[in-house]
Structure formats: structure tokens, C-alpha cells
Design an enzyme around this catalytic site. Structure first.
Site, PDB file in Angstrom:
ATOM      1  N   ALA A 181       0.841  -1.207   0.000  1.00 55.49           N
ATOM      2  CA  ALA A 181       0.000   0.000   0.000  1.00 55.49           C
ATOM      3  C   ALA A 181       0.873   1.253   0.000  1.00 55.49           C
ATOM      4  O   ALA A 181       1.940   1.271   0.619  1.00 55.49           O
ATOM      5  CB  ALA A 181      -0.884  -0.010   1.242  1.00 55.49           C
ATOM      6  N   GLY A 192       1.044  -5.483   0.781  1.00 53.55           N
ATOM      7  CA  GLY A 192       0.287  -5.728  -0.453  1.00 53.55           C
ATOM      8  C   GLY A 192       1.157  -6.237  -1.594  1.00 53.55           C
ATOM      9  O   GLY A 192       0.658  -6.913  -2.504  1.00 53.55           O
ATOM     10  N   GLU A 198       1.127  -9.808  -1.049  1.00 57.31           N
ATOM     11  CA  GLU A 198      -0.238 -10.293  -1.321  1.00 57.31           C
ATOM     12  C   GLU A 198      -0.491 -10.404  -2.829  1.00 57.31           C
ATOM     13  O   GLU A 198      -1.204 -11.294  -3.286  1.00 57.31           O
ATOM     14  CB  GLU A 198      -1.267  -9.371  -0.667  1.00 57.31           C
ATOM     15  CG  GLU A 198      -1.270  -9.496   0.860  1.00 57.31           C
ATOM     16  CD  GLU A 198      -2.253  -8.554   1.513  1.00 57.31           C
ATOM     17  OE1 GLU A 198      -2.079  -7.326   1.344  1.00 57.31           O
ATOM     18  OE2 GLU A 198      -3.185  -9.029   2.178  1.00 57.31           O
ATOM     19  N   GLU A 237       2.101  -5.883   7.951  1.00 60.97           N
ATOM     20  CA  GLU A 237       0.979  -5.024   8.371  1.00 60.97           C
ATOM     21  C   GLU A 237       0.815  -4.855   9.879  1.00 60.97           C
ATOM     22  O   GLU A 237       0.508  -3.760  10.346  1.00 60.97           O
ATOM     23  CB  GLU A 237      -0.340  -5.549   7.773  1.00 60.97           C
ATOM     24  CG  GLU A 237      -0.510  -5.245   6.293  1.00 60.97           C
ATOM     25  CD  GLU A 237       0.064  -6.311   5.375  1.00 60.97           C
ATOM     26  OE1 GLU A 237       0.859  -7.152   5.841  1.00 60.97           O
ATOM     27  OE2 GLU A 237      -0.273  -6.294   4.179  1.00 60.97           O
TER      28      GLU A 237
END
Ligand code: COA
Length: 260
Positions: free
Chosen positions: A66, A111, A114, A134
Site C-alpha cells: 500500500a 500488499g 499479497e 501489516e
């Protein structure tokens, strides 16, 4: 125009998508995500693309996840919407019908990892690190990480990674099954490309049906999974490519699959 994603052909049927924000460690800004979504939709419409590789530009980061600078300016509702956007874009990637390969050329954090988890196969640079960081930022993985990581490496190892927020080096990533292949940085892309080309020589319908059977079967019990496998097999029966495979075997030559 300088774009946040680049799509180029590496071979007739093998394409490379590059996340292109090197000055921000290829962080997933809303602009990058909008483009990524459009590019993925475009890829799904193009039958000439049979295998997709995804990497990050530069040699430091695959993706830092992110965009934390953008995130700092957002209110609570905007943050939730941004997380949902990342999640739906990765779901689009995961549900592409063709095989996808993450080429993790550098750090894959949050992310970024991910995204790699939403790919079918992962190649990693021996100098890269990967982690779901995170919880160190007082949030949790929100784009599939809590679901895809334990399915890939098992719940214990996934919990260790997520609770500790600690990135792992490439050899550890390989040992725990987080990535399938590790290569030195200078060989990483060419090895991934060779592997993708080997996949692309196989019949497109067979590849798509194999992916569908594996993906859908993993979400159900064995009995239902075997039925899914059977119905996916059926799709390959009437194809011209299946007959081409049999003929090529008989004629002792390599098959030339057309995706028909
Ligand atoms: N969002 C926005 N910008 C980011 C970013 C992120 N997630 N990660 C890195 N950047 C920016 C840095 O702020 C820096 O910009 P600046 O030059 O304007 O300061 C630039 O990208 C390069 O990062 P830098 O840290 O200097 O490079 P590095 O090679 O030493 O380290 C990382 C790269 C990815 C290892 C490191 O930046 C990092 O740990 N980032 C945070 C990743 C993270 O925890 N993401 C989880 C999000 S949920």
C-alpha cells in the site's frame, strides 16, 4: 506517457507486466491500481497472451505494498475503500484464466507480497525479502494475505509471518514454500521467462482448465473437487488441440497448439 504499469511481449505468447513506480518502491497508489485493473481486464480479452509474468521496475522492490504516503492523507472510509480496491484487483489477477507468475525482483512487503500470493507461481531473487508487515503498522493484511498465505504455506508458518511482521530472506521463503523458485538477481527474469515459455508451449485450453480445476478444487472437499476435475477435463475433449497432441505424438514431432 509515463505509466504506472507496462505490458510487453517477451515471446509470442508470454507477456511481462511491470509495476512502474520505482521512485516509490512500486507502492500500490490508487493511480497504479486503476491502471493495473484496466491492464488485467485487457489481458483477459487477449487470446495471444497465454502466460503472464509480473515484476517490479528497478532492482530494489517488487512492490512495497500500500502507498503509505497516500494512506496517511485518507480518512477511515477512504482507507477501507482503498483496501477493498487492492483486494478486488488482486482477485481479478487470481481469477485470470491463464497461468500467472510473480517475478519478485526485490522487496515484496504487505500488499506487494499479497499480489505475489494471488499469482499461480512465484520466482524470487536471492537478494530479495518478502513479508506481511501489516501488524507492525497496526493493521492486518487486507488484500487476501490472511487467507492465501495459510493456504499456501500452512497456518502455523503463516501466523508466524503475520504476527511477527518479519520479512524472510529468499532461502527461508523457499524452504517454507512461500516461493517455488529462487535465482540470483541477474538470472531471475530469464529463468522465469524460460519457464513461462515452456508453459506456453502447452495447450491453452488445457492450461486454463488445469488452473480452474486446481483453484476451484482447493475451495471444496475432495469429492466435489473430483467432479470439478471431471467437468474441466470434458472441456478439453472437443478441442482441435487435443487431436493435434495425439497426431504430433504419432508423427514424432512437437505439437503446434492454437488454443482451439
Ligand atoms: N508507500 C509509499 N512510499 C514508499 C513505500 C510505501 N509503502 N515504501 C517505500 N516508499 C518510498 C520511500 O518513502 C522512498 O521515498 P523517498 O525517497 O521520497 O523517501 C522510496 O520509496 C524508496 O524507499 P526507501 O525506503 O528509501 O528504499 P529502500 O530500498 O531502502 O527500501 C523498502 C525499500 C520497500 C524495503 C522500504 O521502503 C520499506 O520497508 N517500505 C515499507 C514497506 C511496507 O511495510 N509496506 C507495507 C504496507 S501495508
Amino acid at each position: 506517457m509515463d505509466t504506472f504499469t507496462k505490458l510487453e511481449a517477451l515471446d509470442t505468447h508470454v507477456y511481462l507486466l511491470t509495476l512502474n513506480r520505482p521512485s516509490s518502491a512500486n507502492a500500490l497508489s490508487s493511480g497504479l491500481l486503476d491502471e493495473l485493473e484496466e491492464t488485467l481486464k485487457d489481458i483477459q480479452r487477449r487470446p495471444e497472451i497465454r502466460v503472464l509474468l509480473i515484476t517490479g521496475s528497478g532492482n530494489k522492490a517488487f512492490s512495497a505494498g500500500a502507498d503509505l504516503k497516500e494512506r496517511a492523507e485518507m480518512g477511515e472510509k477512504e482507507v477501507l475503500a482503498a483496501v477493498e480496491k487492492i483486494g478486488s484487483t488482486f482477485r481479478l489477477l487470481e481469477t485470470l484464466s491463464i497461468p500467472t507468475i510473480a517475478v519478485m525482483n526485490g522487496a515484496a512487503y504487505g500488499g506487494g507480497l499479497e499480489l505475489a500470493l494471488a499469482c499461480d507461481i512465484r520466482f524470487m531473487s536471492s537478494s530479495a525479502k518478502a513479508g506481511l508487515t501489516e501488524t507492525s503498522l497496526a493493521i492486518i493484511p487486507g488484500a487476501g494475505g490472511t487467507q492465501r498465505l495459510p493456504r499456501l504455506i500452512g497456518p502455523g508458518k503463516a501466523k508466524a509471518m503475520i504476527y511477527s511482521a518479519k520479512p524472510v530472506e529468499a532461502d527461508k521463503a523457499h524452504a517454507i514454500g512461500l516461493v517455488e523458485y529462487v535465482y540470483e538477481p541477474q538470472f531471475l527474469l530469464s529463468e522465469a521467462k524460460d519457464f513461462a515459455c515452456a508453459i506456453a508451449r502447452n495447450a491453452p485450453t488445457a492450461l486454463k482448465q488445469a488452473k480452474k480445476a486446481i483453484q476451484e478444487g482447493l475451495d471444496t472437499d475432495l469429492e466435489a473437487g473430483l467432479k470439478i476435475e471431471h467437468s474441466c477435463y470434458e472441456v478439453t475433449i472437443p478441442t482441435k488441440d487435443r487431436l493435434e497432441g495425439l497426431n504430433a505424438f504419432k508423427e514424432k514431432r512437437k505439437p503446434d497448439y492454437k488454443g482451439e
